[in-house]
Design a protein around this motif. Structure first.
Motif, PDB file in Angstrom:
ATOM      1  N   LEU A  63       0.932  -1.128   0.119  1.00 55.45           N
ATOM      2  CA  LEU A  63       0.136   0.066   0.180  1.00 55.45           C
ATOM      3  C   LEU A  63       0.806   1.318  -0.098  1.00 55.45           C
ATOM      4  O   LEU A  63       1.925   1.371   0.644  1.00 55.45           O
ATOM      5  CB  LEU A  63      -0.833   0.038   1.235  1.00 55.45           C
ATOM      6  CG  LEU A  63      -2.111  -1.026   1.329  1.00 55.45           C
ATOM      7  CD1 LEU A  63      -2.559  -0.891   2.481  1.00 55.45           C
ATOM      8  CD2 LEU A  63      -3.131  -0.739   0.179  1.00 55.45           C
ATOM      9  N   THR A  64       0.301   2.169  -0.845  1.00 63.18           N
ATOM     10  CA  THR A  64       1.214   3.416  -0.668  1.00 63.18           C
ATOM     11  C   THR A  64       0.170   4.289  -0.177  1.00 63.18           C
ATOM     12  O   THR A  64      -1.056   4.489  -0.533  1.00 63.18           O
ATOM     13  CB  THR A  64       1.573   4.026  -2.097  1.00 63.18           C
ATOM     14  OG1 THR A  64       2.437   3.125  -3.036  1.00 63.18           O
ATOM     15  CG2 THR A  64       2.122   5.369  -2.063  1.00 63.18           C
ATOM     16  N   ASN A 120     -10.869  14.244   7.215  1.00 60.57           N
ATOM     17  CA  ASN A 120     -12.355  14.205   7.867  1.00 60.57           C
ATOM     18  C   ASN A 120     -12.485  12.705   8.261  1.00 60.57           C
ATOM     19  O   ASN A 120     -13.625  12.507   8.667  1.00 60.57           O
ATOM     20  CB  ASN A 120     -13.476  14.571   6.728  1.00 60.57           C
ATOM     21  CG  ASN A 120     -13.315  13.697   5.445  1.00 60.57           C
ATOM     22  OD1 ASN A 120     -13.085  12.484   5.490  1.00 60.57           O
ATOM     23  ND2 ASN A 120     -13.356  14.300   4.300  1.00 60.57           N
ATOM     24  N   GLY A 121     -11.653  11.775   8.366  1.00 64.12           N
ATOM     25  CA  GLY A 121     -11.731  10.420   8.800  1.00 64.12           C
ATOM     26  C   GLY A 121     -12.130   9.362   7.974  1.00 64.12           C
ATOM     27  O   GLY A 121     -11.997   8.327   8.023  1.00 64.12           O
ATOM     28  N   GLY A 122     -12.298   9.670   6.454  1.00 63.86           N
ATOM     29  CA  GLY A 122     -12.715   8.776   5.513  1.00 63.86           C
ATOM     30  C   GLY A 122     -11.290   8.378   4.981  1.00 63.86           C
ATOM     31  O   GLY A 122     -10.351   8.744   4.887  1.00 63.86           O
ATOM     32  N   ALA A 123     -11.603   7.306   4.429  1.00 62.20           N
ATOM     33  CA  ALA A 123     -10.415   6.454   3.817  1.00 62.20           C
ATOM     34  C   ALA A 123     -10.957   5.516   2.573  1.00 62.20           C
ATOM     35  O   ALA A 123     -11.988   5.123   2.729  1.00 62.20           O
ATOM     36  CB  ALA A 123      -9.699   5.609   4.873  1.00 62.20           C
ATOM     37  N   VAL A 124     -10.094   5.360   1.574  1.00 63.56           N
ATOM     38  CA  VAL A 124     -10.435   4.434   0.359  1.00 63.56           C
ATOM     39  C   VAL A 124      -9.079   3.850   0.079  1.00 63.56           C
ATOM     40  O   VAL A 124      -8.111   4.349   0.082  1.00 63.56           O
ATOM     41  CB  VAL A 124     -10.872   5.333  -0.676  1.00 63.56           C
ATOM     42  CG1 VAL A 124     -10.804   4.700  -2.074  1.00 63.56           C
ATOM     43  CG2 VAL A 124     -12.208   6.078  -0.602  1.00 63.56           C
ATOM     44  N   GLY A 146      -4.787   5.454 -10.114  1.00 62.43           N
ATOM     45  CA  GLY A 146      -4.128   5.380  -8.886  1.00 62.43           C
ATOM     46  C   GLY A 146      -3.693   6.645  -8.214  1.00 62.43           C
ATOM     47  O   GLY A 146      -4.540   7.229  -7.278  1.00 62.43           O
ATOM     48  N   VAL A 147      -2.536   7.313  -8.584  1.00 58.11           N
ATOM     49  CA  VAL A 147      -2.007   8.497  -8.022  1.00 58.11           C
ATOM     50  C   VAL A 147      -2.836   9.717  -8.208  1.00 58.11           C
ATOM     51  O   VAL A 147      -2.979  10.401  -7.351  1.00 58.11           O
ATOM     52  CB  VAL A 147      -0.679   8.593  -8.662  1.00 58.11           C
ATOM     53  CG1 VAL A 147      -0.018  10.134  -8.155  1.00 58.11           C
ATOM     54  CG2 VAL A 147       0.538   7.674  -8.189  1.00 58.11           C
ATOM     55  N   THR A 207      -6.118   8.203   1.293  1.00 56.13           N
ATOM     56  CA  THR A 207      -6.193   7.075   0.204  1.00 56.13           C
ATOM     57  C   THR A 207      -5.012   6.048   0.243  1.00 56.13           C
ATOM     58  O   THR A 207      -3.881   6.504   0.662  1.00 56.13           O
ATOM     59  CB  THR A 207      -6.205   7.673  -1.034  1.00 56.13           C
ATOM     60  OG1 THR A 207      -7.132   8.828  -0.982  1.00 56.13           O
ATOM     61  CG2 THR A 207      -6.509   6.781  -2.339  1.00 56.13           C
ATOM     62  N   PHE A 208      -5.093   4.866   0.159  1.00 56.45           N
ATOM     63  CA  PHE A 208      -4.303   3.744   0.109  1.00 56.45           C
ATOM     64  C   PHE A 208      -4.226   3.013  -1.286  1.00 56.45           C
ATOM     65  O   PHE A 208      -4.850   2.094  -1.428  1.00 56.45           O
ATOM     66  CB  PHE A 208      -4.449   2.743   1.278  1.00 56.45           C
ATOM     67  CG  PHE A 208      -4.723   3.555   2.502  1.00 56.45           C
ATOM     68  CD1 PHE A 208      -3.537   3.614   3.546  1.00 56.45           C
ATOM     69  CD2 PHE A 208      -5.786   4.178   2.889  1.00 56.45           C
ATOM     70  CE1 PHE A 208      -3.816   4.232   4.638  1.00 56.45           C
ATOM     71  CE2 PHE A 208      -5.886   4.884   4.150  1.00 56.45           C
ATOM     72  CZ  PHE A 208      -4.739   5.337   5.044  1.00 56.45           C
ATOM     73  N   LEU A 209      -3.091   3.383  -2.022  1.00 52.39           N
ATOM     74  CA  LEU A 209      -3.021   2.640  -3.271  1.00 52.39           C
ATOM     75  C   LEU A 209      -2.530   1.317  -3.234  1.00 52.39           C
ATOM     76  O   LEU A 209      -1.283   1.147  -2.761  1.00 52.39           O
ATOM     77  CB  LEU A 209      -2.170   3.493  -4.186  1.00 52.39           C
ATOM     78  CG  LEU A 209      -1.766   3.062  -5.541  1.00 52.39           C
ATOM     79  CD1 LEU A 209      -3.035   2.830  -6.394  1.00 52.39           C
ATOM     80  CD2 LEU A 209      -0.884   4.193  -6.269  1.00 52.39           C
ATOM     81  N   LEU A 210      -3.350   0.507  -3.661  1.00 47.98           N
ATOM     82  CA  LEU A 210      -2.879  -0.963  -3.435  1.00 47.98           C
ATOM     83  C   LEU A 210      -2.337  -1.650  -4.897  1.00 47.98           C
ATOM     84  O   LEU A 210      -3.020  -1.536  -5.946  1.00 47.98           O
ATOM     85  CB  LEU A 210      -4.177  -2.032  -3.384  1.00 47.98           C
ATOM     86  CG  LEU A 210      -4.098  -3.429  -3.309  1.00 47.98           C
ATOM     87  CD1 LEU A 210      -3.033  -3.992  -2.242  1.00 47.98           C
ATOM     88  CD2 LEU A 210      -5.415  -4.023  -3.093  1.00 47.98           C
ATOM     89  N   ARG A 211      -0.956  -2.050  -4.727  1.00 50.03           N
ATOM     90  CA  ARG A 211      -0.373  -2.816  -5.788  1.00 50.03           C
ATOM     91  C   ARG A 211      -0.477  -4.084  -5.263  1.00 50.03           C
ATOM     92  O   ARG A 211       0.068  -4.835  -4.607  1.00 50.03           O
ATOM     93  CB  ARG A 211       1.253  -2.226  -5.903  1.00 50.03           C
ATOM     94  CG  ARG A 211       1.436  -0.854  -6.277  1.00 50.03           C
ATOM     95  CD  ARG A 211       2.743  -0.375  -6.240  1.00 50.03           C
ATOM     96  NE  ARG A 211       2.929   0.544  -7.201  1.00 50.03           N
ATOM     97  CZ  ARG A 211       2.688   2.023  -6.562  1.00 50.03           C
ATOM     98  NH1 ARG A 211       2.432   2.234  -5.408  1.00 50.03           N
ATOM     99  NH2 ARG A 211       2.980   3.026  -7.395  1.00 50.03           N
ATOM    100  N   TYR A 212      -1.503  -4.886  -6.054  1.00 56.60           N
ATOM    101  CA  TYR A 212      -1.624  -6.082  -5.695  1.00 56.60           C
ATOM    102  C   TYR A 212      -1.217  -7.079  -6.665  1.00 56.60           C
ATOM    103  O   TYR A 212      -0.665  -6.635  -7.797  1.00 56.60           O
ATOM    104  CB  TYR A 212      -3.398  -6.405  -5.679  1.00 56.60           C
ATOM    105  CG  TYR A 212      -3.903  -5.903  -6.969  1.00 56.60           C
ATOM    106  CD1 TYR A 212      -4.295  -6.824  -7.969  1.00 56.60           C
ATOM    107  CD2 TYR A 212      -4.433  -4.791  -7.102  1.00 56.60           C
ATOM    108  CE1 TYR A 212      -4.846  -6.343  -9.057  1.00 56.60           C
ATOM    109  CE2 TYR A 212      -5.177  -4.166  -8.302  1.00 56.60           C
ATOM    110  CZ  TYR A 212      -5.204  -4.917  -9.159  1.00 56.60           C
ATOM    111  OH  TYR A 212      -5.939  -4.549 -10.354  1.00 56.60           O
ATOM    112  N   ARG A 213      -1.087  -8.508  -6.423  1.00 57.86           N
ATOM    113  CA  ARG A 213      -0.217  -9.506  -7.236  1.00 57.86           C
ATOM    114  C   ARG A 213      -1.077  -9.446  -8.502  1.00 57.86           C
ATOM    115  O   ARG A 213      -2.179  -9.769  -8.468  1.00 57.86           O
ATOM    116  CB  ARG A 213       0.036 -10.785  -6.451  1.00 57.86           C
ATOM    117  CG  ARG A 213       1.205 -10.492  -5.256  1.00 57.86           C
ATOM    118  CD  ARG A 213       1.385 -11.844  -4.460  1.00 57.86           C
ATOM    119  NE  ARG A 213       0.101 -11.698  -3.612  1.00 57.86           N
ATOM    120  CZ  ARG A 213      -0.103 -12.982  -2.972  1.00 57.86           C
ATOM    121  NH1 ARG A 213       0.676 -14.118  -2.983  1.00 57.86           N
ATOM    122  NH2 ARG A 213      -1.117 -12.955  -2.089  1.00 57.86           N
ATOM    123  N   ILE A 214      -0.343  -9.696  -9.657  1.00 58.59           N
ATOM    124  CA  ILE A 214      -1.050  -9.921 -10.956  1.00 58.59           C
ATOM    125  C   ILE A 214      -0.416 -11.206 -11.717  1.00 58.59           C
ATOM    126  O   ILE A 214       0.495 -11.616 -11.289  1.00 58.59           O
ATOM    127  CB  ILE A 214      -0.879  -8.599 -11.783  1.00 58.59           C
ATOM    128  CG1 ILE A 214       0.745  -8.157 -11.882  1.00 58.59           C
ATOM    129  CG2 ILE A 214      -1.686  -7.552 -10.988  1.00 58.59           C
ATOM    130  CD1 ILE A 214       0.796  -7.096 -12.618  1.00 58.59           C
TER     131      ILE A 214
END
Length: 291
Positions: A36-37, A47-51, A68-69, A82-89
């Motif tokens: 995660l980035t 404001n406490g929200g996250a994605v 992403g960015v 925001t948490f950019l997910l680099r998942y396995r592919i």
């Protein structure tokens, strides 16, 4: 004049999903270490929200720039971490590796919510294209059992509190499937029942999170019927949902900054986030301009 070190934005933190090695890792290269980035908004705006954000790429690459960015920056401008997910592919990794990574990412963010100034009941999951398939899979396969003890984080829930899907792959069955995503995720000799299991329009329940969808009628990569099928399943299950289908626009547009019509979709998302209480109601507040 270049920015001074004190005024430059902080370098985003990178968090490994599996510090002791990913389940069934194929090696020890960067692609074997999903992560995660972390993009955090200024503390005064938070404001406490996250994605947690899943870029697309047909399960064969990750479109981390425009899906992403840029999207993370848009959320940050509205106070949402925001948490950019680099998942396995694929083809190096097949199912269930991406689903393991998505559930693990949700658990990490929720378990560290206080550290990142996030409310643990306001964490959403967003995906574009095949990333939308991953996001919808993670939201509809909450009973997926990961045998790796590290995955469970002492019972922290992987369920998103809301779901955002941009031109998503939803179905792996005819006639509207995206064959490339299906074959890359499931491999060349997949069992037909696995394709049915990950046709996510079939897996919606009343426990599926409230969902925002957008697509274009002209999408010749992933047919808009994918979004329509998921929306209809949500409606049948009485899950709050909102869908926008634009007449024109290609697949893979991200925020569509160069299209004066399609670029309005993030505004519709912003309105929906206010309806859901993720962003504050407008009142006298002005709309935040895009970064």
């Amino acid at each position: 004049m270049p920015e001074s070190p004190s005024s430059a934005p902080p370098v985003p933190e990178t968090v490994l999903l599996w510090p002791h090695g990913a389940p069934n890792a194929a090696g020890d290269t960067p692609e074997d270490h999903p992560n995660l980035t972390v993009y955090l908004p200024p503390s005064a705006r938070a404001n406490g929200g996250a994605v947690v954000l899943c870029p697309g790429g047909g399960y064969g690459f990750l479109a981390v720039d425009h899906e992403g960015v840029q999207v993370a920056q848009w959320f940050n401008a509205r106070g949402i971490a925001t948490f950019l997910l680099r998942y396995r592919i694929g083809p190096r990794y097949r199912h269930p590796a991406p689903l393991q990574d998505a559930h693990r990412a949700m658990r990490i963010v929720r378990s560290r919510a206080a550290e990142w100034n996030v409310k643990p009941d306001r964490i959403g999951l967003m995906g574009f294209s095949a990333g939308g398939h991953l996001a919808s899979s993670a939201a509809t396969h909450l009973n997926f059992h990961d045998p790796n003890p590290e995955a469970r984080l002492e019972g922290v829930s992987p369920r998103p509190d809301f779901l955002i899907l941009g031109y998503p792959v939803i179905t792996f069955t005819e006639p509207y499937m995206h064959q490339g995503s299906r074959d890359m995720l499931l491999g060349p000799n997949f069992a037909p029942e696995l394709a049915a299991e990950f046709s996510n329009e079939r897996k919606v329940t009343p426990q599926t999170p409230p969902t925002f969808l957008f697509h274009t009628d002209a999408d010749d990569g992933v047919p808009p019927q994918n979004s329509v099928a998921f929306y209809l399943a949500l409606h049948k299950a009485k899950v709050p949902a909102e869908m926008h289908i634009y007449e024109q626009g290609p697949h893979g547009v991200g925020l569509a900054p160069d299209d004066p019509i399609l670029s309005s979709w993030p505004g519709r998302l912003e309105d929906w986030l206010r309806v859901r209480g993720i962003l504050p109601k407008r009142g006298g507040a002005r709309r935040v301009s895009a970064p």
